[in-house]
Design a protein around this motif. Structure first.
Motif, short mmCIF file in Angstrom:
data_model
loop_
_atom_site.label_atom_id
_atom_site.label_comp_id
_atom_site.label_asym_id
_atom_site.label_seq_id
_atom_site.Cartn_x
_atom_site.Cartn_y
_atom_site.Cartn_z
N GLU A 12 93.82 -19.28 78.25
CA GLU A 12 92.51 -18.82 77.77
C GLU A 12 91.92 -17.86 78.79
N ILE A 13 91.17 -16.89 78.32
CA ILE A 13 90.58 -15.89 79.23
C ILE A 13 89.71 -16.60 80.27
N ASP A 14 89.69 -16.08 81.49
CA ASP A 14 88.85 -16.63 82.55
C ASP A 14 87.45 -16.03 82.40
N TYR A 15 86.51 -16.86 81.92
CA TYR A 15 85.18 -16.35 81.59
C TYR A 15 84.42 -15.86 82.81
N THR A 16 84.66 -16.47 83.97
CA THR A 16 83.97 -16.04 85.18
C THR A 16 84.42 -14.62 85.56
N VAL A 17 85.72 -14.41 85.50
CA VAL A 17 86.27 -13.08 85.81
C VAL A 17 85.77 -12.06 84.79
N LEU A 18 85.76 -12.48 83.51
CA LEU A 18 85.29 -11.58 82.45
C LEU A 18 83.86 -11.14 82.74
N SER A 71 92.50 -10.19 77.89
CA SER A 71 93.16 -11.02 78.89
C SER A 71 94.62 -10.62 79.07
N ASN A 72 95.19 -11.04 80.20
CA ASN A 72 96.59 -10.68 80.46
C ASN A 72 97.57 -11.49 79.60
N ALA A 73 97.05 -12.35 78.72
CA ALA A 73 97.93 -13.07 77.78
C ALA A 73 97.94 -12.40 76.42
N THR A 74 97.32 -11.23 76.35
CA THR A 74 97.21 -10.50 75.08
C THR A 74 98.57 -9.99 74.62
N HIS A 75 98.75 -9.91 73.31
CA HIS A 75 100.02 -9.44 72.72
C HIS A 75 100.38 -8.04 73.23
N TYR A 76 101.67 -7.81 73.41
CA TYR A 76 102.11 -6.55 74.03
C TYR A 76 101.73 -5.30 73.22
N SER A 77 101.48 -5.48 71.91
CA SER A 77 101.15 -4.30 71.10
C SER A 77 99.78 -3.72 71.47
N VAL A 78 98.94 -4.52 72.10
CA VAL A 78 97.58 -4.08 72.36
C VAL A 78 97.54 -3.00 73.45
N GLY A 79 98.36 -3.18 74.50
CA GLY A 79 98.44 -2.16 75.55
C GLY A 79 98.84 -0.82 74.95
N LYS A 80 99.79 -0.86 74.04
CA LYS A 80 100.25 0.36 73.37
C LYS A 80 99.14 0.97 72.53
N ASN A 81 98.45 0.10 71.77
CA ASN A 81 97.33 0.58 70.95
C ASN A 81 96.27 1.27 71.80
N ASN A 100 93.68 6.00 73.48
CA ASN A 100 93.13 6.55 74.72
C ASN A 100 91.79 5.90 75.10
N MET A 101 91.78 4.58 75.11
CA MET A 101 90.54 3.86 75.43
C MET A 101 90.61 3.28 76.83
N PRO A 102 89.58 3.50 77.65
CA PRO A 102 89.56 2.89 78.98
C PRO A 102 89.57 1.37 78.85
N HIS A 103 90.31 0.70 79.70
CA HIS A 103 90.42 -0.76 79.55
C HIS A 103 90.56 -1.48 80.88
N THR A 104 90.22 -2.74 80.86
CA THR A 104 90.29 -3.59 82.04
C THR A 104 90.92 -4.90 81.66
N GLU A 105 91.97 -5.29 82.39
CA GLU A 105 92.62 -6.56 82.09
C GLU A 105 91.92 -7.68 82.84
N VAL A 106 91.82 -8.83 82.18
CA VAL A 106 91.15 -9.99 82.78
C VAL A 106 92.17 -11.11 82.90
N SER A 107 92.12 -11.84 84.01
CA SER A 107 93.09 -12.91 84.20
C SER A 107 92.78 -14.11 83.29
N THR A 108 93.75 -15.01 83.18
CA THR A 108 93.58 -16.17 82.31
C THR A 108 93.56 -17.45 83.13
N GLN A 109 93.05 -18.50 82.51
CA GLN A 109 93.16 -19.85 83.09
C GLN A 109 94.60 -20.30 82.84
#
Ligand SMILES: *Cc1c(COP(=O)(O)O)cnc(C)c1O
Length: 379
Positions: A148-154, A120-130, A135-144
Protein backbone atom coordinates in the motif's frame (compact mmCIF):
# COMPACT_ATOMS: atom_id res chain seq x y z
CA UNK A 1 -14.47 -11.25 -53.13
CA UNK A 2 -11.59 -13.61 -52.58
CA UNK A 3 -11.73 -17.33 -53.17
CA UNK A 4 -10.44 -18.99 -50.03
CA UNK A 5 -9.13 -22.51 -50.04
CA UNK A 6 -9.57 -25.00 -47.25
CA UNK A 7 -6.81 -24.91 -44.64
CA UNK A 8 -3.99 -27.24 -45.75
CA UNK A 9 -3.35 -30.35 -43.67
CA UNK A 10 -0.20 -29.09 -41.95
CA UNK A 11 -1.80 -25.87 -40.83
CA UNK A 12 -4.79 -27.84 -39.62
CA UNK A 13 -2.38 -29.80 -37.45
CA UNK A 14 -0.89 -26.55 -36.18
CA UNK A 15 -4.32 -25.49 -34.98
CA UNK A 16 -4.91 -28.84 -33.31
CA UNK A 17 -1.61 -28.52 -31.47
CA UNK A 18 -2.46 -25.01 -30.38
CA UNK A 19 -5.79 -26.15 -29.00
CA UNK A 20 -4.11 -28.92 -27.08
CA UNK A 21 -1.49 -26.59 -25.64
CA UNK A 22 -4.08 -24.03 -24.54
CA UNK A 23 -6.18 -26.68 -22.82
CA UNK A 24 -3.16 -27.95 -20.95
CA UNK A 25 -1.78 -24.54 -19.93
CA UNK A 26 -5.21 -23.32 -18.89
CA UNK A 27 -5.34 -25.95 -16.16
CA UNK A 28 -2.08 -24.92 -14.49
CA UNK A 29 -2.22 -21.12 -14.65
CA UNK A 30 -2.32 -19.83 -11.07
CA UNK A 31 -0.26 -16.65 -11.17
CA UNK A 32 -2.18 -14.32 -13.47
CA UNK A 33 -5.60 -12.87 -12.67
CA UNK A 34 -7.66 -14.10 -15.59
CA UNK A 35 -10.87 -15.95 -14.75
CA UNK A 36 -11.32 -18.98 -16.99
CA UNK A 37 -14.74 -20.22 -15.98
CA UNK A 38 -16.89 -18.72 -18.69
CA UNK A 39 -19.14 -19.98 -21.43
CA UNK A 40 -20.09 -17.46 -24.08
CA UNK A 41 -21.28 -20.04 -26.62
CA UNK A 42 -24.51 -18.09 -27.04
CA UNK A 43 -22.53 -15.17 -28.38
CA UNK A 44 -20.54 -17.07 -31.03
CA UNK A 45 -23.09 -16.19 -33.70
CA UNK A 46 -22.12 -12.56 -33.38
CA UNK A 47 -18.62 -13.28 -34.57
CA UNK A 48 -19.94 -13.29 -38.14
CA UNK A 49 -20.25 -9.50 -38.06
CA UNK A 50 -17.64 -6.78 -38.19
CA UNK A 51 -19.08 -5.13 -35.11
CA UNK A 52 -17.47 -1.82 -34.33
CA UNK A 53 -18.55 0.66 -31.66
CA UNK A 54 -16.86 3.54 -33.41
CA UNK A 55 -16.78 6.72 -31.35
CA UNK A 56 -18.74 7.61 -28.24
CA UNK A 57 -21.13 4.92 -26.94
CA UNK A 58 -23.69 7.55 -25.95
CA UNK A 59 -23.72 9.37 -29.29
CA UNK A 60 -25.19 7.54 -32.32
CA UNK A 61 -22.76 6.76 -35.12
CA UNK A 62 -23.33 6.50 -38.86
CA UNK A 63 -21.91 2.98 -38.66
CA UNK A 64 -24.59 0.83 -37.12
CA UNK A 65 -23.12 -2.66 -37.09
CA UNK A 66 -22.50 -2.14 -33.41
CA UNK A 67 -23.47 -3.14 -29.86
CA UNK A 68 -23.79 0.37 -28.46
CA UNK A 69 -27.08 -0.19 -26.59
CA UNK A 70 -25.51 -3.07 -24.66
CA UNK A 71 -22.33 -1.11 -24.08
CA UNK A 72 -24.41 1.67 -22.53
CA UNK A 73 -26.08 -0.85 -20.25
CA UNK A 74 -22.67 -2.12 -19.14
CA UNK A 75 -21.37 1.36 -18.42
CA UNK A 76 -24.57 2.23 -16.59
CA UNK A 77 -24.36 -0.92 -14.43
CA UNK A 78 -20.74 -0.14 -13.59
CA UNK A 79 -21.55 3.51 -12.81
CA UNK A 80 -24.13 2.39 -10.24
CA UNK A 81 -21.76 -0.24 -8.82
CA UNK A 82 -19.02 2.39 -8.44
CA UNK A 83 -21.41 4.95 -6.97
CA UNK A 84 -20.84 7.51 -9.69
CA UNK A 85 -22.63 10.85 -9.22
CA UNK A 86 -26.12 10.75 -10.68
CA UNK A 87 -26.35 12.26 -14.18
CA UNK A 88 -22.66 13.09 -14.11
CA UNK A 89 -20.94 9.95 -15.29
CA UNK A 90 -19.64 8.73 -18.59
CA UNK A 91 -17.56 5.81 -19.77
CA UNK A 92 -16.90 3.19 -22.39
CA UNK A 93 -15.68 -0.36 -22.81
CA UNK A 94 -11.94 -0.22 -23.53
CA UNK A 95 -9.41 -2.76 -24.73
CA UNK A 96 -8.17 -3.29 -21.17
CA UNK A 97 -6.90 -1.72 -17.98
CA UNK A 98 -3.92 -0.05 -19.60
CA UNK A 99 -6.14 1.96 -21.95
CA UNK A 100 -8.58 2.79 -19.15
CA UNK A 101 -5.70 4.04 -17.02
CA UNK A 102 -4.35 6.07 -19.88
CA UNK A 103 -7.76 7.68 -20.26
CA UNK A 104 -7.88 8.62 -16.59
CA UNK A 105 -4.46 10.25 -16.85
CA UNK A 106 -5.39 11.96 -20.12
CA UNK A 107 -8.49 13.53 -18.54
CA UNK A 108 -6.41 14.62 -15.55
CA UNK A 109 -3.86 16.26 -17.83
CA UNK A 110 -6.54 18.13 -19.80
CA UNK A 111 -7.98 19.43 -16.51
CA UNK A 112 -4.58 20.21 -14.99
CA UNK A 113 -1.92 20.65 -17.68
CA UNK A 114 0.56 21.68 -14.99
CA UNK A 115 -0.30 18.92 -12.57
CA UNK A 116 2.11 16.52 -10.90
CA UNK A 117 1.28 12.81 -10.95
CA UNK A 118 1.90 10.77 -7.78
CA UNK A 119 1.82 7.00 -7.85
CA UNK A 120 3.35 4.26 -5.75
CA UNK A 121 6.27 2.09 -6.80
CA UNK A 122 3.90 -0.92 -6.81
CA UNK A 123 1.96 0.58 -9.71
CA UNK A 124 1.42 -1.51 -12.87
CA UNK A 125 4.23 -1.20 -15.41
CA UNK A 126 1.90 0.25 -18.06
CA UNK A 127 1.51 3.44 -16.06
CA UNK A 128 5.14 4.56 -16.44
CA UNK A 129 4.73 4.14 -20.19
CA UNK A 130 1.44 6.05 -20.18
CA UNK A 131 3.10 8.91 -18.33
CA UNK A 132 5.86 9.05 -20.91
CA UNK A 133 3.37 8.99 -23.80
CA UNK A 134 1.34 11.77 -22.16
CA UNK A 135 4.49 13.61 -21.16
CA UNK A 136 3.26 14.24 -17.61
CA UNK A 137 5.63 15.20 -14.79
CA UNK A 138 5.51 12.52 -12.11
CA UNK A 139 6.83 11.50 -8.72
CA UNK A 140 7.07 7.95 -7.46
CA UNK A 141 6.11 7.26 -3.86
CA UNK A 142 7.38 4.33 -1.81
CA UNK A 143 5.09 1.65 -0.40
CA UNK A 144 4.58 0.01 2.96
CA UNK A 145 5.62 -3.64 3.16
CA UNK A 146 2.08 -4.78 2.30
CA UNK A 147 2.27 -2.90 -1.01
CA UNK A 148 0.00 0.00 0.00
CA UNK A 149 1.21 3.52 -0.71
CA UNK A 150 3.13 5.15 2.16
CA UNK A 151 0.80 8.00 3.13
CA UNK A 152 3.45 9.89 5.09
CA UNK A 153 5.78 9.94 2.09
CA UNK A 154 2.87 10.87 -0.19
CA UNK A 155 2.02 13.81 2.03
CA UNK A 156 5.63 15.02 2.09
CA UNK A 157 5.93 14.80 -1.69
CA UNK A 158 2.66 16.62 -2.35
CA UNK A 159 3.65 19.23 0.20
CA UNK A 160 6.95 19.78 -1.61
CA UNK A 161 5.02 20.47 -4.85
CA UNK A 162 2.16 22.32 -3.26
CA UNK A 163 1.94 24.91 -6.02
CA UNK A 164 1.11 22.25 -8.61
CA UNK A 165 -2.27 20.51 -8.91
CA UNK A 166 -1.98 16.96 -7.57
CA UNK A 167 -2.95 14.02 -9.77
CA UNK A 168 -3.06 10.86 -7.68
CA UNK A 169 -2.91 7.51 -9.39
CA UNK A 170 -4.25 5.12 -6.73
CA UNK A 171 -4.02 1.32 -6.85
CA UNK A 172 -7.05 -0.68 -5.84
CA UNK A 173 -5.26 -3.99 -5.74
CA UNK A 174 -1.63 -3.79 -6.82
CA UNK A 175 -0.48 -6.31 -9.38
CA UNK A 176 1.86 -8.21 -7.09
CA UNK A 177 0.39 -8.02 -3.57
CA UNK A 178 -3.17 -6.87 -4.25
CA UNK A 179 -2.73 -3.96 -1.87
CA UNK A 180 -5.37 -1.25 -1.92
CA UNK A 181 -4.58 2.44 -1.52
CA UNK A 182 -7.24 4.18 0.57
CA UNK A 183 -8.78 7.08 -1.34
CA UNK A 184 -10.39 8.54 1.78
CA UNK A 185 -6.98 8.75 3.45
CA UNK A 186 -5.58 10.35 0.30
CA UNK A 187 -8.38 12.91 0.29
CA UNK A 188 -7.69 13.67 3.93
CA UNK A 189 -4.05 14.40 3.09
CA UNK A 190 -5.10 16.73 0.27
CA UNK A 191 -7.49 18.48 2.64
CA UNK A 192 -4.84 18.86 5.35
CA UNK A 193 -2.47 20.40 2.83
CA UNK A 194 -5.19 22.78 1.64
CA UNK A 195 -4.99 21.49 -1.93
CA UNK A 196 -7.93 22.71 -4.03
CA UNK A 197 -6.83 21.41 -7.41
CA UNK A 198 -6.49 17.66 -7.53
CA UNK A 199 -7.61 14.61 -9.45
CA UNK A 200 -7.79 11.01 -8.24
CA UNK A 201 -7.75 8.02 -10.57
CA UNK A 202 -8.45 4.56 -9.19
CA UNK A 203 -6.82 1.59 -10.94
CA UNK A 204 -9.02 -1.33 -9.98
CA UNK A 205 -7.98 -3.67 -12.80
CA UNK A 206 -8.67 -6.87 -10.86
CA UNK A 207 -10.09 -5.89 -7.46
CA UNK A 208 -12.30 -3.02 -8.64
CA UNK A 209 -14.78 -5.57 -9.93
CA UNK A 210 -15.27 -7.27 -6.56
CA UNK A 211 -14.33 -4.53 -4.06
CA UNK A 212 -17.93 -3.20 -4.03
CA UNK A 213 -19.03 -6.56 -2.61
CA UNK A 214 -16.45 -6.70 0.20
CA UNK A 215 -17.08 -5.94 3.88
CA UNK A 216 -15.63 -3.60 4.92
CA UNK A 217 -15.82 -1.98 1.52
CA UNK A 218 -12.47 -0.51 0.45
CA UNK A 219 -12.48 3.27 -0.08
CA UNK A 220 -11.98 3.52 -3.81
CA UNK A 221 -15.07 4.56 -5.77
CA UNK A 222 -16.67 7.85 -6.83
CA UNK A 223 -18.47 8.35 -3.52
CA UNK A 224 -15.11 7.93 -1.79
CA UNK A 225 -13.55 10.59 -4.00
CA UNK A 226 -12.37 9.03 -7.28
CA UNK A 227 -12.62 11.12 -10.45
CA UNK A 228 -12.17 8.11 -12.71
CA UNK A 229 -12.01 4.35 -12.26
CA UNK A 230 -10.47 1.64 -14.42
CA UNK A 231 -11.44 -2.05 -14.32
CA UNK A 232 -10.40 -4.93 -16.58
CA UNK A 233 -13.07 -7.31 -17.91
CA UNK A 234 -10.87 -10.31 -18.67
CA UNK A 235 -9.70 -10.49 -15.07
CA UNK A 236 -12.43 -11.10 -12.49
CA UNK A 237 -15.37 -11.47 -14.90
CA UNK A 238 -13.51 -13.51 -17.49
CA UNK A 239 -13.39 -12.94 -21.25
CA UNK A 240 -11.73 -14.65 -24.22
CA UNK A 241 -10.70 -11.19 -25.44
CA UNK A 242 -9.02 -8.61 -23.18
CA UNK A 243 -11.29 -5.69 -22.34
CA UNK A 244 -11.87 -3.09 -19.65
CA UNK A 245 -14.12 -0.31 -18.64
CA UNK A 246 -13.34 3.33 -17.96
CA UNK A 247 -15.68 5.44 -15.89
CA UNK A 248 -15.27 9.15 -15.29
CA UNK A 249 -17.42 12.17 -14.56
CA UNK A 250 -19.27 13.52 -17.58
CA UNK A 251 -18.03 17.02 -16.86
CA UNK A 252 -14.45 15.71 -17.05
CA UNK A 253 -15.08 13.93 -20.35
CA UNK A 254 -16.55 17.09 -21.87
CA UNK A 255 -13.09 18.63 -21.68
CA UNK A 256 -11.94 16.05 -24.22
CA UNK A 257 -14.90 15.74 -26.62
CA UNK A 258 -14.53 16.81 -30.26
CA UNK A 259 -17.27 16.43 -32.91
CA UNK A 260 -16.21 14.35 -35.89
CA UNK A 261 -18.37 14.68 -39.01
CA UNK A 262 -16.90 11.60 -40.73
CA UNK A 263 -18.30 9.13 -38.18
CA UNK A 264 -21.25 11.30 -37.10
CA UNK A 265 -20.25 10.74 -33.50
CA UNK A 266 -18.07 12.36 -30.90
CA UNK A 267 -14.40 11.56 -30.64
CA UNK A 268 -14.28 10.97 -26.93
CA UNK A 269 -12.55 7.59 -26.89
CA UNK A 270 -8.84 6.87 -27.33
CA UNK A 271 -9.17 4.40 -30.22
CA UNK A 272 -11.34 5.09 -33.26
CA UNK A 273 -12.50 1.58 -34.10
CA UNK A 274 -13.56 -0.19 -30.94
CA UNK A 275 -14.35 -3.79 -30.16
CA UNK A 276 -18.06 -4.45 -30.53
CA UNK A 277 -17.85 -8.00 -29.20
CA UNK A 278 -16.39 -7.39 -25.73
CA UNK A 279 -19.25 -5.13 -24.55
CA UNK A 280 -21.52 -8.05 -25.42
CA UNK A 281 -19.43 -10.33 -23.22
CA UNK A 282 -19.57 -7.96 -20.29
CA UNK A 283 -23.31 -7.45 -20.80
CA UNK A 284 -23.86 -11.22 -20.91
CA UNK A 285 -21.86 -11.68 -17.70
CA UNK A 286 -23.93 -9.03 -15.94
CA UNK A 287 -27.21 -10.53 -17.15
CA UNK A 288 -26.30 -14.12 -16.28
CA UNK A 289 -24.50 -13.52 -12.96
CA UNK A 290 -25.72 -10.19 -11.65
CA UNK A 291 -24.85 -8.82 -8.22
CA UNK A 292 -25.68 -12.11 -6.55
CA UNK A 293 -23.38 -14.05 -8.87
CA UNK A 294 -20.50 -11.60 -8.51
CA UNK A 295 -20.88 -11.77 -4.75
CA UNK A 296 -20.75 -15.55 -4.79
CA UNK A 297 -17.66 -15.45 -6.98
CA UNK A 298 -15.72 -13.26 -4.59
CA UNK A 299 -16.84 -15.23 -1.55
CA UNK A 300 -15.68 -18.43 -3.21
CA UNK A 301 -12.31 -16.93 -4.15
CA UNK A 302 -11.78 -15.54 -0.65
CA UNK A 303 -12.45 -18.90 0.96
CA UNK A 304 -10.05 -20.62 -1.43
CA UNK A 305 -7.42 -17.96 -0.69
CA UNK A 306 -7.86 -18.53 3.04
CA UNK A 307 -7.47 -22.29 2.50
CA UNK A 308 -4.35 -21.92 0.34
CA UNK A 309 -2.74 -19.53 2.80
CA UNK A 310 -3.43 -21.79 5.75
CA UNK A 311 -2.03 -24.84 3.97
CA UNK A 312 1.16 -23.02 2.96
CA UNK A 313 1.64 -21.70 6.48
CA UNK A 314 1.11 -25.20 7.88
CA UNK A 315 4.06 -26.33 5.75
CA UNK A 316 6.17 -23.67 7.41
CA UNK A 317 6.20 -21.41 4.35
CA UNK A 318 6.13 -17.70 5.12
CA UNK A 319 3.02 -16.99 3.09
CA UNK A 320 0.67 -14.07 3.68
CA UNK A 321 -2.08 -12.04 2.05
CA UNK A 322 -3.62 -8.61 2.41
CA UNK A 323 -7.02 -8.37 4.16
CA UNK A 324 -9.79 -9.57 1.83
CA UNK A 325 -7.28 -10.30 -0.96
CA UNK A 326 -7.46 -13.31 -3.26
CA UNK A 327 -3.71 -13.09 -3.91
CA UNK A 328 -1.46 -15.23 -1.70
CA UNK A 329 2.17 -14.11 -1.56
CA UNK A 330 5.11 -16.36 -0.59
CA UNK A 331 8.89 -16.64 -1.08
CA UNK A 332 9.76 -17.51 -4.67
CA UNK A 333 10.05 -21.30 -5.18
CA UNK A 334 12.23 -22.97 -7.86
CA UNK A 335 11.92 -21.79 -11.47
CA UNK A 336 10.60 -25.25 -12.26
CA UNK A 337 7.55 -24.67 -10.07
CA UNK A 338 7.22 -21.09 -11.22
CA UNK A 339 6.98 -22.28 -14.80
CA UNK A 340 4.82 -25.31 -14.14
CA UNK A 341 2.16 -23.27 -12.31
CA UNK A 342 2.76 -20.06 -14.28
CA UNK A 343 3.36 -18.16 -11.04
CA UNK A 344 3.95 -14.43 -11.22
CA UNK A 345 7.25 -13.40 -9.66
CA UNK A 346 8.98 -10.19 -8.61
CA UNK A 347 12.30 -9.93 -6.79
CA UNK A 348 12.22 -12.75 -4.21
CA UNK A 349 8.46 -13.23 -3.99
CA UNK A 350 5.85 -15.15 -5.97
CA UNK A 351 2.08 -15.28 -5.82
CA UNK A 352 -0.96 -17.29 -6.75
CA UNK A 353 -4.29 -15.63 -7.37
CA UNK A 354 -7.31 -17.66 -6.38
CA UNK A 355 -9.56 -16.75 -9.28
CA UNK A 356 -13.13 -18.08 -9.30
CA UNK A 357 -12.19 -20.83 -11.77
CA UNK A 358 -9.67 -22.36 -9.36
CA UNK A 359 -10.72 -25.42 -7.43
CA UNK A 360 -9.49 -27.30 -4.42
CA UNK A 361 -8.20 -30.31 -6.38
CA UNK A 362 -6.03 -28.08 -8.52
CA UNK A 363 -4.78 -26.13 -5.50
CA UNK A 364 -4.00 -29.37 -3.68
CA UNK A 365 -1.81 -30.49 -6.61
CA UNK A 366 0.03 -27.19 -6.42
CA UNK A 367 0.39 -27.49 -2.65
CA UNK A 368 1.77 -31.01 -3.04
CA UNK A 369 4.46 -29.68 -5.38
CA UNK A 370 5.29 -26.92 -2.92
CA UNK A 371 5.53 -29.37 -0.05
CA UNK A 372 7.73 -31.79 -1.99
CA UNK A 373 10.12 -28.98 -2.81
CA UNK A 374 10.08 -27.74 0.76
CA UNK A 375 10.97 -31.18 2.11
CA UNK A 376 13.73 -31.78 -0.43
CA UNK A 377 15.24 -28.38 0.41
CA UNK A 378 15.36 -29.24 4.10
CA UNK A 379 17.25 -32.50 3.63
C1 LIG B 1 -3.59 -6.09 -15.06
C2 LIG B 1 -3.41 -4.72 -14.47
C3 LIG B 1 -3.37 -3.58 -15.29
C4 LIG B 1 -3.37 -3.65 -16.77
O1 LIG B 1 -4.58 -4.07 -17.24
P1 LIG B 1 -4.68 -4.73 -18.68
O2 LIG B 1 -6.14 -5.02 -18.76
O3 LIG B 1 -3.80 -5.93 -18.67
O4 LIG B 1 -4.22 -3.71 -19.67
C5 LIG B 1 -3.26 -2.35 -14.68
N1 LIG B 1 -3.20 -2.24 -13.35
C6 LIG B 1 -3.23 -3.32 -12.53
C7 LIG B 1 -3.15 -3.12 -11.06
C8 LIG B 1 -3.32 -4.59 -13.08
O5 LIG B 1 -3.32 -5.65 -12.26
Amino acid sequence: MTQRRQLPFEEQQQLDLLLHKLQEKNATALGYPTAKDFDYTELYKFLQFSMNNLGDPFVPSLYQVDTRPMEREVVSFMAALLRAPEDNWWGYVTHGGSESNMYGLYVARELYPHGMVYYSNATHYSVGKNLRILNMPHTEVSTQTNGEIDYTVLKDKISANREKPAIIFANIGTTMKEAKDDIRKIKEILYELGMDDYYIHADGALAGMFAPYLTPKPAFDFADGADSVSISGHKFIGSPIPCGVLLTKKTHKNRIARDIAYIGSEDTTIPGSRNGFTPLIWWYAIKTMGHEGFKQRIEYSLSLAAYTLEQLQNMGIKAWRNPNAITVVFPKPSMELVQKWQLAIEDDIAHVILMPNCNKEQIDLFLKDMEAERISSIY
